[in-house]
Write an enzyme that holds these catalytic residues in place. Structure first.
Site, short mmCIF file in Angstrom:
data_model
loop_
_atom_site.label_atom_id
_atom_site.label_comp_id
_atom_site.label_asym_id
_atom_site.label_seq_id
_atom_site.Cartn_x
_atom_site.Cartn_y
_atom_site.Cartn_z
N HIS A 1 -6.05 -1.36 -1.93
CA HIS A 1 -5.75 -2.66 -1.34
C HIS A 1 -6.84 -3.70 -1.57
CE1 HIS A 1 -3.89 -5.42 1.61
NE2 HIS A 1 -5.13 -5.66 2.00
N ASN B 1 -0.12 -14.35 -9.49
CA ASN B 1 -0.77 -15.38 -8.68
C ASN B 1 -1.94 -14.72 -7.98
OD1 ASN B 1 1.31 -17.21 -9.31
ND2 ASN B 1 2.53 -16.49 -7.59
N CYS C 1 0.84 -1.20 0.00
CA CYS C 1 0.00 0.00 0.00
C CYS C 1 0.88 1.25 0.00
CB CYS C 1 -0.91 0.00 1.23
SG CYS C 1 -2.29 -1.16 1.13
N HIS D 1 -2.83 -7.62 -1.54
CA HIS D 1 -2.85 -6.43 -2.40
C HIS D 1 -2.71 -6.86 -3.87
CE1 HIS D 1 -2.19 -1.96 -2.61
NE2 HIS D 1 -1.89 -2.34 -3.84
N GLN E 1 4.23 -10.41 -10.45
CA GLN E 1 5.69 -10.45 -10.36
C GLN E 1 6.29 -10.56 -11.75
OE1 GLN E 1 7.28 -12.89 -6.96
NE2 GLN E 1 5.16 -13.62 -6.84
N HIS F 1 -1.35 -7.53 -7.09
CA HIS F 1 0.02 -7.41 -7.59
C HIS F 1 0.40 -8.66 -8.38
CE1 HIS F 1 0.83 -10.10 -4.22
NE2 HIS F 1 2.05 -10.31 -4.70
#
Length: 411
Positions: A154, A194, A87, A205, A209, A207
């Site tokens: 979030h 994922n 966040c 949150h 990679q 996101h």
């Protein structure tokens, strides 16, 4: 640290606005904004990188590398919302993102699986002894791992962002792919997400990679070998022929637009398994045109929305881009995204048990044609259907009159 801000390109060739800086422990952080804006980035924390090195060990039985990353054992695991490290920072709490708000942000992972700039030698097997190989060769850690935050909200999800924000995510993927492939310790770049605790997510949150592998991954190596073998035997392009066959058959096509085709392959291993191909031969994300990026952004949000309506609750999934490694023979690989889920029913998951985990032989409980039919019937999904700001993708489903054409509207 003061940010390095870059000007946005002309509207007809729009790219996300970039601002680069460094975190307190020296890691790189890059902000990708939907529209140009000025940022000054200053990380006030007193932190150092966690102890514990990275190394790779070679499995001579499967001829694959295994990464050993001891520091990851101590990474943040399912923190409360008020302790989320992804966040924005506040006056009372400093996080991994030293800004009060952001659109999309990318930064080096504090607990990387791969880290280092020493390439894997091409002749590493021929320059060692049989005893060393059978014992498991060791290689210093190499590669790079980054975190991509899709929004500063979030409690949101990637499926709930606007089409403009999704386009910024695509630009971030493409930008970081090009940057990583230029590094000496990176051979292949994998942008992935994922989603869901069922998958093993440790931060809620929204996101993803980006992994910069120092070698060609096993799956991609097999894809390249299959494409090369097909070219030699058939004098054809395996990926182009698969796409043409799926379009001709039509039963597993989920959606088509001017630039992209989404389908479930006939050999799908997972209960839900979507493949999204560009309609022209593209090898890597940076090669996508502005129109192709816009088109993908709208289509992808549509497909994510359909996935969330399949079962009772958000769909847990892994979604990632297959793109050509740095050393791949030109023209052999086609960029494509694979999204798959372990959920097979409202209250049932697909576990990788004896056959899958022990022998690598998958058993799918749902026929690909049936899953494609269910996804077609659910769409197209617009922002109004999912409570998002995204626009209708203009995609055509397999049940549409023009499902076999490439005339879908791009927005």
């Amino acid at each position: 640290m003061t940010a390095d801000s870059h000007q946005a390109p002309p509207a007809e060739n729009r790219r996300a606005h970039k601002t680069g800086a460094q975190l307190a422990d020296g890691r790189e952080i890059i902000f990708f904004d939907d529209e140009p804006r000025s940022r000054t980035v200053q990380d006030r924390r007193e932190i150092t990188r966690p102890e514990g090195g990275n190394e790779m060990r070679y499995d001579p039985l499967l001829r694959e590398w295994v990464a050993i990353a001891a520091a990851r054992q101590h990474r943040t695991h399912l923190p409360s919302t008020d302790q989320c490290p992804l966040c924005p920072s506040t006056a009372d709490r400093d996080t991994e993102v030293p800004q009060a708000s952001y659109d999309v942000v990318v930064f080096e992972n504090r607990f990387p699986s791969f880290r280092g700039d020493v390439p894997v030698p091409a002749d590493f097997l021929s320059t060692t002894t049989a005893a060393a190989e059978s014992a498991g060769l060791l290689q210093p850690g190499s590669g790079r791992c980054e975190v991509v935050c899709f929004t500063d909200e979030h409690t949101s999800q990637l499926a709930q962002v606007s089409a403009a924000r999704m386009r910024t995510v695509v630009d971030a993927w493409a930008d970081r792919s090009a940057a990583m492939l230029a590094e000496p310790g990176v051979e292949q770049v994998y942008c992935f997400e994922n989603r869901g605790e069922e998958i093993g997510v440790t931060l809620h949150h929204p996101h993803g990679q980006i992994y910069g592998y120092p070698f060609i991954t096993p799956r991609t190596r097999t894809l390249l070998e299959s494409a090369a073998d097909y070219r030699e035997r058939r004098d054809g392009d395996l990926f182009a022929d698969i796409l043409a066959s799926e379009i001709s058959d039509g039963r597993r096509i989920v959606a088509r637009t001017e630039h992209w085709t989404a389908f479930i392959p006939a050999w799908a291993r997972w209960p839900v398994e979507l493949h999204i191909y560009p309609n022209r031969a593209v090898e890597r994300l940076p090669e996508l045109t502005s129109a192709e990026r816009d088109d993908f952004a709208a289509l992808y949000l549509d497909l994510l929305g359909r996935g969330d309506q399949l079962f009772d609750g958000p769909l847990p999934y892994i979604s990632g881009w297959q793109q050509a490694p740095a050393s791949a023979e030109p023209g052999l690989m086609r960029l494509h995204l694979q999204l798959f889920s372990i959920r097979r029913a409202e209250n049932k998951l697909k576990f990788l048990a004896g056959s899958e985990s022990g022998m690598g032989v998958f058993i799918n409980d749902i026929a690909p044609e049936e899953m494609a039919r269910r996804l077609v019937e659910l769409g197209p999904v617009s922002g109004e259907d999912t409570g998002t700001e995204s626009q209708d993708s203009g995609s055509q489903t397999a049940g549409s009159p023009n499902a076999g054409s490439q005339t879908g509207e791009t927005r």
